[in-house]
Design a protein around this motif. Structure first.
Motif, PDB file in Angstrom:
ATOM      1  N   HIS A 113       0.838  -1.205   0.000  1.00 64.06           N
ATOM      2  CA  HIS A 113       0.000   0.000   0.000  1.00 64.06           C
ATOM      3  C   HIS A 113       0.867   1.248   0.000  1.00 64.06           C
ATOM      4  O   HIS A 113       1.990   1.243   0.500  1.00 64.06           O
ATOM      5  CB  HIS A 113      -1.010  -0.008   1.158  1.00 64.06           C
ATOM      6  N   ASP A 273       6.184   2.798   5.901  1.00 67.82           N
ATOM      7  CA  ASP A 273       4.982   1.945   5.871  1.00 67.82           C
ATOM      8  C   ASP A 273       3.986   2.584   4.901  1.00 67.82           C
ATOM      9  O   ASP A 273       3.328   3.551   5.256  1.00 67.82           O
ATOM     10  CB  ASP A 273       4.404   1.840   7.285  1.00 67.82           C
ATOM     11  N   GLU A 303      -5.108   1.536   2.994  1.00 70.63           N
ATOM     12  CA  GLU A 303      -4.857   0.405   3.900  1.00 70.63           C
ATOM     13  C   GLU A 303      -4.917   0.876   5.346  1.00 70.63           C
ATOM     14  O   GLU A 303      -5.418   0.164   6.222  1.00 70.63           O
ATOM     15  CB  GLU A 303      -3.487  -0.221   3.602  1.00 70.63           C
ATOM     16  N   GLU A 304      -4.425   2.080   5.581  1.00 72.85           N
ATOM     17  CA  GLU A 304      -4.347   2.579   6.959  1.00 72.85           C
ATOM     18  C   GLU A 304      -5.723   2.875   7.558  1.00 72.85           C
ATOM     19  O   GLU A 304      -5.836   3.126   8.755  1.00 72.85           O
ATOM     20  CB  GLU A 304      -3.451   3.825   7.031  1.00 72.85           C
ATOM     21  N   HIS A 445       4.634   4.066  12.018  1.00 76.16           N
ATOM     22  CA  HIS A 445       3.553   5.080  12.072  1.00 76.16           C
ATOM     23  C   HIS A 445       3.981   6.395  12.727  1.00 76.16           C
ATOM     24  O   HIS A 445       3.143   7.278  12.916  1.00 76.16           O
ATOM     25  CB  HIS A 445       2.283   4.556  12.747  1.00 76.16           C
TER      26      HIS A 445
END
Ligand code: MN
Ligand code: MN
Length: 469
Positions: A113, A273, A303-304, A445
């Motif tokens: 992603h 990420d 995706e998050e 994150h």
């Protein structure tokens, strides 16, 4: 047996029967290590130029067009060796190379992603409070809110104006640009704040971006600061306040990727990420000239926030393409899917000696131990996880070993420590074999995350080996 002989036998048996962790630096030849450092340069430019999913899609297009990939449209007749990409609304992206074998043998694909946690502007963002102009925000993805205060932030986005024209916005990346800023309380007066939990110390509604303080015409009229901000945006981009309603504007860290450590073995950046898996998917598919199987790289969005929406992994688009290819080649789409294999290419949490508590040391992944295979994710008893089969784990393990890839296994923290998921389950529900494979990350994150150069390179090698298997 002699004592010496027993010692020897134990050494042999240990080697044959027990598993041991491999470190990339002690296991790889120096030319491979040089290649890893070199590969990181391309990755770091990709990161700096791709801080939103849109910017990543634009880069992916550019990268692959150079390699001879052409736009795919539904209904197109394709043949072996041809390279295509499908740009889904400029926010998600599919690239594939048609294999020489029948499509019925399955598509081999890597899905990652390209969205990352960030701070989105609300639809009525602009306001003025005590002569300070602010943008109100709603954060996107799982963040520790306090980490986003007192750092330079840049705005990236797209605005659709009343007349339908779209303009792209980037403010804060050029060193001559201004940046945006979320304040925090000085420690001297934070006695009450410091008693709160980390989760409550900064609230979502406090994540307001300072956007200016100078009133229009240096006048003392009400809301003249706010007016001046919109006037400046109007001069540069031709937008008015109502245009925020039809805009996607995000605040992301204004700093670029940097080497970490005197040995330059690590990379710090915003958005590892999951661009750290998206980039290897792209470089791997770029190197596919005449694959046996049809290979595909998917860069998905959202995706998050649960892979929802028409650009997320739950969108039909990805399997619509596979279905269209099957139809065109007169093969059963169900058979194609049943024989397909997928790497859900996403990051995992690296063991951090500063924070050992949530990790179980026998089963977590480590920086510089290579690409990480994650059989299951989820939380509370693997709930919400894909949990790859023994057979598919065995298959991947063999592919990686045969290609000389340094790999390790990982899980997302101790049992019941928390958890998380990836796109794996949304692919698996289409009757595809899927396993998670990606890069260990430190401070996942956070506005500035850390990965290892050798792990990133091993991920490129792993995806390439999978495509070539
Ligand atoms: Mn991820
Ligand atoms: Mn994530």
């Amino acid at each position: 047996m002699e004592k010496e002989e027993i010692k020897k036998e134990i050494a042999t048996l240990k080697n044959e029967l027990l598993s041991s962790r491999k470190n990339t630096f002690t296991s790889l030849e120096s030319d491979e290590l040089d290649a890893a450092y070199d590969y990181a340069k391309g990755y770091m430019s990709f990161l700096d130029a791709g801080k939103t999913e849109r910017e990543c899609v634009a880069q992916a297009r550019k990268m692959l067009e150079k390699e001879g990939f052409k736009p795919y449209t539904f209904g197109m007749k394709v043949s072996a060796g041809e390279k295509y990409y499908y740009d889904n609304r400029a926010k998600s992206f599919v690239a594939f190379v048609v294999g020489s074998e029948s499509l019925e043998n399955g598509v081999y694909f890597a899905a990652s992603h390209i969205d990352s946690p960030r701070i989105d502007l609300k639809q009525h963002p602009l306001y003025e409070n005590e002569n300070i102009g602010y943008f109100k925000t709603h954060y996107y993805g799982g963040i520790k809110k306090y980490q986003w205060t007192t750092i330079p932030l840049a705005l990236h986005g797209t605005v659709t104006k009343k007349d339908g024209e779209c303009v792209d916005i980037v403010i804060g990346e050029d060193m001559s640009d201004p940046v945006f800023y979320i304040s925090d309380l000085l420690p001297h007066l934070a006695r009450e704040q410091m008693k709160k939990t980390l989760g409550d110390g900064i609230t979502g509604e406090q994540l307001n971006l300072i956007a200016g303080t100078r009133p229009y015409g240096d006048s003392d009229e009400k809301d003249a600061v706010k007016l001046n901000i919109i006037k400046l945006l109007n001069e540069k981009y031709g937008i008015v306040e109502d245009d925020f309603l039809s805009a996607e504007i995000s605040a992301v860290p204004a700093f670029n990727s940097r080497d970490v450590g005197l040995d330059r073995s690590l990379i710090a950046s915003y958005g590892h990420d999951d661009r750290v898996c998206a980039y290897p998917s792209l470089t791997a598919i770029a190197e596919m000239d005449s694959p046996k199987h049809t290979v595909m790289a998917i860069l998905s969005d959202k995706e998050e926030i649960g892979s929802a929406g028409n650009t997320g992994m739950q969108s039909r688009i990805y399997f619509d393409i596979i279905e269209a290819l099957a139809k065109n080649m007169n093969v059963s789409d169900a058979v194609v899917r049943a024989n397909s294999k997928c790497l859900s290419s996403d990051v995992n949490a690296a063991f951090d000696p500063n924070f050992p508590e949530p990790m179980e040391k026998n089963n977590c992944c480590y920086i510089n131990n290579g690409v990480v295979i994650t059989k299951y994710t989820g939380s509370g008893g693997k709930s919400g996880s894909n949990d790859a089969s023994a057979e598919f784990c065995g298959y991947i393990r063999k592919v990686l070993d045969e290609a000389g890839v340094i790999w390790q296994t990982g899980e997302l923290g101790k049992v019941d420590a928390g958890g998380g998921g990836t796109v794996a389950k949304y692919i698996a529900s289409n009757n595809v074999d899927v396993i998670d494979l990606g890069v260990p990350v430190i401070s996942m994150h956070a506005p500035y995350e850390v990965v290892s150069k050798t792990d990133v390179y091993m991920t490129h090698k792993a995806i390439k080996a999978f495509f070539e298997a």
